[in-house]
Design a protein around this motif. Structure first.
Motif, PDB file in Angstrom:
ATOM      1  N   LYS A 105       0.809  -1.216   0.000  1.00 49.43           N
ATOM      2  CA  LYS A 105       0.000   0.000   0.000  1.00 49.43           C
ATOM      3  C   LYS A 105       0.845   1.270   0.000  1.00 49.43           C
ATOM      4  O   LYS A 105       0.313   2.359  -0.247  1.00 49.43           O
ATOM      5  N   GLU A 106       2.136   1.118   0.292  1.00 49.52           N
ATOM      6  CA  GLU A 106       2.978   2.298   0.392  1.00 49.52           C
ATOM      7  C   GLU A 106       3.400   2.789  -1.000  1.00 49.52           C
ATOM      8  O   GLU A 106       3.520   2.014  -1.946  1.00 49.52           O
ATOM      9  N   ASP A 107       3.676   4.061  -1.093  1.00 47.05           N
ATOM     10  CA  ASP A 107       4.014   4.683  -2.366  1.00 47.05           C
ATOM     11  C   ASP A 107       5.336   4.157  -2.916  1.00 47.05           C
ATOM     12  O   ASP A 107       5.522   4.069  -4.128  1.00 47.05           O
ATOM     13  N   GLY A 128       2.291   6.242  11.924  1.00 45.10           N
ATOM     14  CA  GLY A 128       1.429   7.070  11.103  1.00 45.10           C
ATOM     15  C   GLY A 128       1.294   6.579   9.674  1.00 45.10           C
ATOM     16  O   GLY A 128       0.546   7.162   8.891  1.00 45.10           O
ATOM     17  N   TYR A 129       2.037   5.507   9.321  1.00 42.44           N
ATOM     18  CA  TYR A 129       1.955   4.971   7.971  1.00 42.44           C
ATOM     19  C   TYR A 129       1.171   3.667   7.980  1.00 42.44           C
ATOM     20  O   TYR A 129       1.127   2.950   8.978  1.00 42.44           O
ATOM     21  N   ILE A 130       0.590   3.348   6.844  1.00 39.60           N
ATOM     22  CA  ILE A 130      -0.388   2.274   6.772  1.00 39.60           C
ATOM     23  C   ILE A 130       0.200   0.905   7.106  1.00 39.60           C
ATOM     24  O   ILE A 130      -0.472   0.047   7.653  1.00 39.60           O
ATOM     25  N   SER A 131       1.481   0.672   6.784  1.00 36.14           N
ATOM     26  CA  SER A 131       2.075  -0.641   7.034  1.00 36.14           C
ATOM     27  C   SER A 131       2.833  -0.702   8.357  1.00 36.14           C
ATOM     28  O   SER A 131       3.511  -1.696   8.626  1.00 36.14           O
ATOM     29  N   HIS A 132       2.717   0.327   9.163  1.00 41.33           N
ATOM     30  CA  HIS A 132       3.451   0.346  10.425  1.00 41.33           C
ATOM     31  C   HIS A 132       2.821  -0.582  11.442  1.00 41.33           C
ATOM     32  O   HIS A 132       1.602  -0.616  11.628  1.00 41.33           O
ATOM     33  N   ILE A 133       3.669  -1.355  12.104  1.00 40.43           N
ATOM     34  CA  ILE A 133       3.283  -2.124  13.285  1.00 40.43           C
ATOM     35  C   ILE A 133       4.361  -1.866  14.337  1.00 40.43           C
ATOM     36  O   ILE A 133       5.542  -1.672  13.995  1.00 40.43           O
TER      37      ILE A 133
END
Length: 689
Positions: free
Chosen positions: A567-569, A642-647
């Protein structure tokens, strides 16, 4: 005056005997042929061959092809072609498609044999043994047109890989046929010869594929300061391998090809050493070999009577038909495009040294007559011309089609304007980072790799800038030798992290390569580690690297990515760069991650060397460490808050990997990313496992 005229007459007596004059003439042909023929859109290979016909013993008789110097350069050129073929071969693609190479080798060996035997036996009237030997000649081919493919930049296309692989299969088969026929002609089949041949192949394989790579790796690690000794070592390896296999009764071209395969992983395709190898071959050895091919051609044989012309045209038509049918069968079997079929036909349709060697052996043994010998010489000229034209047209179409692909991350397109920035903290310890940048850089990009130095804003600032630039000149020279542009940027800033972030924005860099952070003290922990400050201060694709050993020592790349990495750019960029690194180092990639991410990667064009193993246990991420081997390069795909793939576990995972694998080469990638809030604004639905 008379003595001067006498000396000139002696020097210019035909054929020329002065080695200086001969070499000057050959160089003038190599220089002028491409320039003159480019105007009429004729492949330079044809010009070199035709020039050889004109100046050869059957033309103007300026040079005798039996001259020791010409013969030596001709032999070197043929071995050099086969060596470069093995060196440029994408081993991952080759191993992945070894069955296709075997299938093409079978087609290009059997079909010309089946087509050629009845023509020679029933139409030309030769006995069974002679017909079989002539037909086996149709199965051979010399990769005369390969320099066109290399120059066009498509040497790693799958059609090229299987054609190269098939060449080895068919040449080995023809070698065995020749041995059997000669044994029969000498009074019966000699099985001892085949046993000795197989033993020689086994012994040669052990030396080339087990001993040579280890010796080369040891030498390259210890000769980094002597840049030209590595090139001399490579030449030594090539010709030693050729001589070694010749002692065992095998054609030396097979030894040169095997040496290329053995050194393939140790010479990255974007390295300065690879550039030197290709430069000397394309500038000198290979062109002189092509000229020598033309010098073997005797056009006057067509005047010996209609029989010679009929035999020559028949042999040429059968040779081309057999190779075209083999290319067509390969295309239909593996569903290749028509352009790839044309490329396979072009590469495999030229006959030269191997073909002439077989016919000369048969002629000297009394199995073949002068009509076949003369007809084969005409065949060599015509097939080389046909091969060059078809290869150039097909290679141009493939190169153009690859350039026309969309340049988007989602399709892993090429980043023609990419900019790579390498911040340098310690100029004495950046060799591996520069090497990594050269391997990752897209060759189509017109922008240089920038080496950045940030010096403190104090009274010594100007002195430090000069010192920094002087220390980096050696790395600029290395990059220049690899034909990669490198520039040096120096700036003054109180905070190195701010200076790096500012320059990254000013230069509009796409990729920033940082060194792995060392042990930090209390003051750094209070202010935040410098690398964390850099990551938070810019929206770029960051590669944080710990490269302790030479990258050529790695045998596999292991990529670990979190869920939703796609999903990341920057997803498309890091996937393409991992694929390029895999291709440059000729090593496979194991991806550990979510099945959805793997499905998208597997659907991309450049993922042929990837293998996948699902990994979803992010409560215990180091459980995947059991799959990591001693010689693996570890690449962790990370993300920030703050990013979609962050865990959360990603924040501590780099240091945990460092503790568990302290001596492994490691790269942590922080892709350029959309924030979770931004993605929620742009997408209606996002599936989060």
């Amino acid at each position: 005056m008379d003595s001067l005229l006498s000396k000139l007459q002696l020097e210019f007596a035909l054929p020329f005997s002065n080695p200086v004059l001969i070499f000057a003439l050959l160089l003038s042909i190599v220089l002028l042929s491409p320039i003159l023929l480019k105007r009429i859109n004729v492949p330079s290979i044809i010009g070199l061959i035709v020039a050889g016909v004109i100046i050869g013993p059957h033309g103007l008789n300026w040079i005798d092809n039996t001259h020791a110097g010409v013969e030596m350069f001709s032999t070197i050129g043929l071995l050099y072609i086969m060596f470069i073929v093995g060196l440029e071969l994408d081993l991952g693609e080759f191993l992945l498609n070894k069955n296709k190479s075997f299938a093409f080798g079978f087609y290009t060996f059997v079909i010309p044999l089946l087509v050629g035997y009845p023509v020679c036996h029933y139409l030309l009237g030769y006995d069974a043994e002679a017909s079989f030997l002539i037909a086996s000649m149709f199965s051979t081919h010399t990769l005369v047109a390969y320099p066109i493919v290399s120059r066009m930049g498509i040497s790693r296309n799958q059609a090229v890989a299987i054609t190269v692989g098939g060449t080895i299969f068919t040449d080995t088969g023809v070698l065995i046929i020749l041995a059997i026929i000669l044994s029969n002609s000498n009074g019966g089949f000699n099985s001892t010869f085949l046993v000795n041949l197989l033993f020689s192949l086994l012994l040669f394989s052990l030396i080339i594929f087990l001993i040579l790579p280890r010796l080369a790796k040891w030498f390259f690690k210890r000769a980094t300061s002597e840049k030209y000794t590595t090139f001399i070592f490579v030449l030594f390896a090539v010709f030693s391998a050729g001589f070694l296999v010749e002692l065992g009764g095998i054609e030396p071209i097979i030894g040169a090809f095997a040496a290329g395969l053995a050194l393939n992983r140790l010479i990255p395709h974007s390295s300065a050493l690879m550039n030197r190898v290709e430069f000397f071959g394309n500038a000198l050895f290979i062109p002189i070999f092509l000229i020598s091919v033309g010098m073997m051609v005797d056009i006057t044989v067509v005047l010996d009577g209609p029989r010679t012309l009929i035999v020559a045209l028949t042999l040429t038509m059968v040779a081309l038909l057999g190779k075209w049918l083999a290319a067509w069968a390969t295309q239909k079997t593996f569903r290749y495009s028509k352009t790839q079929r044309t490329l396979i036909f072009g590469l495999s349709s030229s006959h030269a040294a191997a073909t002439l060697a077989i016919i000369l052996v048969g002629y000297k043994a009394g199995l073949l007559d002068e009509y076949i010998l003369n007809g084969t010489i005409i065949l060599i000229l015509l097939t080389c011309i046909v091969a060059s034209v078809f290869t150039q047209n097909a290679a141009r179409e493939i190169a153009i089609s690859e350039e026309d692909e969309p340049l988007t991350p989602s399709t892993m397109g090429e980043f023609a304007q990419e900019k790579i920035l390498v911040p340098i903290a310690n100029p004495t310890n950046i060799g591996q980072h520069v090497e990594l940048a050269l391997l990752l850089k897209d060759k189509k990009s017109v922008n240089p790799v920038s080496l950045l130095g940030v010096v403190p804003n104090n009274r010594e600032a100007e002195k430090n800038i000069v010192s920094f630039r002087n220390q980096l000149q050696g790395f600029v020279s290395t990059a220049t030798a690899a034909e990669v542009k490198v520039d040096i940027i120096t700036t003054i800033d109180h905070n190195p992290a701010d200076g790096i972030s500012r320059i990254a924005r000013e230069t509009m860099s796409d990729i920033v390569i940082l060194g792995w952070p060392g042990k930090v003290g209390l003051w750094d922990r209070l202010l935040g580690e410098k690398v964390d400050l850099i990551i938070k201060g810019m929206d770029k694709n960051l590669f944080v690297c710990h490269v302790e050993q030479h990258l050529i020592s790695n045998k596999r790349i292991v990529v670990i990515s979190p869920p939703l990495a796609q999903k990341e750019d920057g997803f498309g960029l890091w996937v393409s760069k991992v694929a390029k690194l895999s291709s440059e180092l000729s090593i496979p990639v194991l991806h550990l991650g979510h099945p959805e991410t793997q499905e998208i990667i597997n659907g991309q064009k450049k993922s042929g060397n990837f293998t996948f193993q699902p990994f979803v246990d992010w409560n215990n991420p180091l459980s995947c460490g059991d799959l990591i081997k001693k010689d693996d390069l570890i690449i962790l795909i990370s993300a920030h808050k703050g990013y979609i793939s962050h865990i959360p576990v990603l924040e501590s995972l780099p240091s945990r990997l460092e503790n568990r694998f302290p001596h492994h080469n490691r790269i942590v990638v922080y892709p350029k990313q959309h924030s979770a809030d931004q993605l929620l604004e742009n997408e209606d639905h996002i599936f989060i496992p």
